[in-house]
Structure formats: C-alpha cells, structure tokens
Design an enzyme around this catalytic site. Structure first.
Site, PDB file in Angstrom:
ATOM      1  N   HIS A 111       0.858  -1.182   0.000  1.00  0.00           N
ATOM      2  CA  HIS A 111       0.000   0.000   0.000  1.00  0.00           C
ATOM      3  C   HIS A 111       0.894   1.232   0.000  1.00  0.00           C
ATOM      4  O   HIS A 111       1.962   1.241   0.610  1.00  0.00           O
ATOM      5  CB  HIS A 111      -0.875   0.000   1.266  1.00  0.00           C
ATOM      6  N   ARG A 115      -0.450  12.588  -0.306  1.00  0.00           N
ATOM      7  CA  ARG A 115      -1.632  13.448  -0.359  1.00  0.00           C
ATOM      8  C   ARG A 115      -1.302  14.852   0.129  1.00  0.00           C
ATOM      9  O   ARG A 115      -0.340  15.066   0.867  1.00  0.00           O
ATOM     10  CB  ARG A 115      -2.759  12.842   0.473  1.00  0.00           C
ATOM     11  N   HIS A 150      13.098  -1.041   3.555  1.00  0.00           N
ATOM     12  CA  HIS A 150      13.403   0.019   4.519  1.00  0.00           C
ATOM     13  C   HIS A 150      14.607   0.859   4.097  1.00  0.00           C
ATOM     14  O   HIS A 150      14.649   2.061   4.392  1.00  0.00           O
ATOM     15  CB  HIS A 150      13.589  -0.579   5.912  1.00  0.00           C
ATOM     16  N   HIS A 180      -6.909  -4.643  18.189  1.00  0.00           N
ATOM     17  CA  HIS A 180      -7.791  -5.731  18.629  1.00  0.00           C
ATOM     18  C   HIS A 180      -7.149  -7.101  18.428  1.00  0.00           C
ATOM     19  O   HIS A 180      -7.606  -8.086  19.007  1.00  0.00           O
ATOM     20  CB  HIS A 180      -9.137  -5.656  17.901  1.00  0.00           C
ATOM     21  N   GLY A 264     -17.051  10.617  -0.380  1.00  0.00           N
ATOM     22  CA  GLY A 264     -16.203  10.147  -1.465  1.00  0.00           C
ATOM     23  C   GLY A 264     -16.833   9.005  -2.237  1.00  0.00           C
ATOM     24  O   GLY A 264     -17.881   8.465  -1.872  1.00  0.00           O
ATOM     25  N   ARG A 265     -16.182   8.627  -3.300  1.00  0.00           N
ATOM     26  CA  ARG A 265     -16.702   7.569  -4.172  1.00  0.00           C
ATOM     27  C   ARG A 265     -16.413   6.202  -3.542  1.00  0.00           C
ATOM     28  O   ARG A 265     -15.261   5.791  -3.414  1.00  0.00           O
ATOM     29  CB  ARG A 265     -16.040   7.673  -5.548  1.00  0.00           C
TER      30      ARG A 265
END
Length: 311
Positions: A111, A115, A150, A180, A264-265
């Site tokens: 991922h 932004r 890294h 969790h 958002g979409r």
C-alpha cells in the site's frame, strides 16, 4: 524553515497525475499480461478523480492506483478532530493512493499514498499539510526484502534530515497496528501526516521523494518472488492473512473514514480490499512453520536497518 512560496495546489495536482501514470506503466510491465482499466469520475459535492484498476494478471490478482482531487464546504469530523478551529472551513484534498494484491502468496501486498490537504478558513491564512507513506504486508517473510524496503524508504527521507526516517518509520509501526489483534499489519515502512515545516517548497519536495521512491522499493521484491512455486497451503494462508488487511482498513484506517465521511466515491475508497479472503476461527500456525515465523519474526515492529551505516 519558512519560505515565501505560497501553497501551489496545481503543481501538486500535476505531480500526482504524473506519479499515477508512471506507477501504472511500471506495474503493467511487471505483470506482463493485465492492463489497467481507467475510470474517470466526478464527485457531486466538488472535484473528482481517476481510478485505475488492474485484475487477473500474471502477477496481480487485484490492484488499484487512484488519483483524486476533491473539495468541500465544511471539513468532515475525521479531519477536524485535532483542529477544531477549522470546523466549517472550505477544504481541498488531493492524492494518489494504491493497493496491490498479488496472486502469488510469496509476493507481499503493498500500500502507498501521498496526499495534500488545504483548508481556507474565512478569518485566516490557508492551513495546509502533506501526508502519505508506504507499507509492506508479506505472507511469507524474507529478510532481504524487508531490508531493501526500509533502505529505500530511508534513502528517500535522508535529504530532509537524519531524524525523518526513524520518526516516520516509528509512526508507521504505530499506525498500522491492529490493536484488537495486538499485532502489526505488516513490516512497516513510512507513515506521515500533518507534515508542514513552514516551507511549502521543502515539504512538497519531501512528498515527491516518498511518492517517487515507492516503485523502487516494491518492484525488486516482486521480481524476486513472483515465480516462486506455491500450492494450496500457501494460498489458504494468504487468504487467511488478507483478513487482517480487511480488518485494519474497515476498523482503523483514517483515509477510509475520511473518504466515507466526506462523501467520497465508495468504489474507489474500498478498492483497497482484496478480491478473495477468509476468516478461520481461532486458527493457530503449526509451531516452527514458515506461517508461524511470519508473526514471530517478521511482524514485530523491529528495526530492519539496525547497525547499518546511515542510521
């Protein structure tokens, strides 16, 4: 540091479109079969984006590389929790976000996103910041892959200060943590938000360094692992571990929450979810197995560059 450069949203916009295109080109070459499908969309509340999705390839079972630039009249709750003075301010957010789910269990899921966010309160100067990073989620771990990942992340940060990589590596470990389950989602990388040193020029350069280094971090790992033989055992374990990825994105991820709260979409926001996944009740790996080694040795938040020059 401060500079006189005003935030240039259009320059960020152009960089993000170029980044999306270059990453998609490299991934198509790496896959060798599948091509990205392009879906441009408009957001009724303001703005829009370009979603690019790849599926059923030689390497990538599903992946997406999304660009969006959206605007709003009022900041959503997820963006004002730590900035109550911006509640009600018009805002603009843009970024490139990607998730890649390979077919081969020996190739890690990855991922990345970069932004830019700017709010324009009526009674003050624009408030802006950058965010982003990238992280790696293996199902079968390899030391050399983690070290390379890294090292690339550290090298992208190095021109901006010796403290940047350790700080944002630590933030990544803390952020991509399933409280969790009491375990990390993967082997980490970089995570940063609210990045504003006072210099738009420097901070934009940092965001570009991180965004442009992603493919250099990920591509060699895919090349090394994509032809590794695998069978039903590895596939079953991959699908089981993908469940952790889904849990994080739906329970903890701030980007998912922001996207849904800001109208958002939905198709683009949930593009990050894998096509197939399984949950097994109280599954325990066989002691001494490679499956057990994943959580015991790799998903530990460790310092992968300990003792290396430059640390």
């Amino acid at each position: 540091m401060t500079d006189s450069a005003a935030p240039d949203a259009q320059a960020v916009h152009q960089y993000l479109l170029t980044l999306q295109e270059s990453i998609c080109e490299r991934l198509e070459t790496l896959d060798g079969k599948a091509r990205f499908q392009t879906d441009a969309w408009d957001r009724p509340e303001g703005g829009g984006g370009i979603s690019r999705v790849i599926a059923e390839g030689n390497v990538f079972e599903k992946g997406g590389v999304n660009f969006s630039r959206v605007t709003g009249d009022r900041m959503p709750p997820s963006a004002t929790a730590h900035r109550p003075h911006l509640a009600g301010a018009p805002w603009e957010a843009m970024g490139v976000s990607l998730v890649l789910h390979p077919q081969n269990p020996y190739v890690p899921t990855s991922h990345a996103n970069v932004r830019f966010f700017i709010a324009r309160p009526a009674d003050g100067e624009p408030v802006w910041w950058f965010g982003g990073g990238y992280d790696l989620t293996p199902y079968y771990g390899f030391e050399e892959d983690c070290i390379h990942w890294h090292e690339t992340a550290r090298n992208a940060c190095q021109p901006f200060g010796a403290d940047v990589y350790p700080r944002y590596k630590k933030w990544c470990d803390e952020y991509f943590y399933l409280s969790h389950r009491q375990e990390p989602r993967g082997v980490g990388g970089l995570f940063f938000d609210d990045h504003n040193t006072g210099s738009f020029t420097d901070d934009f350069a940092f965001m570009q360094s991180v965004g442009s280094s992603f493919i250099a971090a990920y591509e060699p790992i895919v090349q090394r692992r994509k032809d590794t033989p695998w069978g039903e055992r590895e596939r079953e374990f991959q699908l089981y571990r993908r469940g952790r990825y889904v849990e994080f994105n739906l329970v903890h991820d701030r980007g998912t929450l922001f996207g849904l709260q800001s109208g958002g979409r939905t198709e683009s926001i949930l593009m990050s979810l894998p096509p197939l996944v399984r949950w097994d009740y109280n599954r325990q790996p066989e002691p001494g197995s490679e499956e057990a080694r994943l959580t015991e040795h790799f998903l530990t938040g460790r310092d992968w560059l300990e003792g290396e020059d430059g640390e």
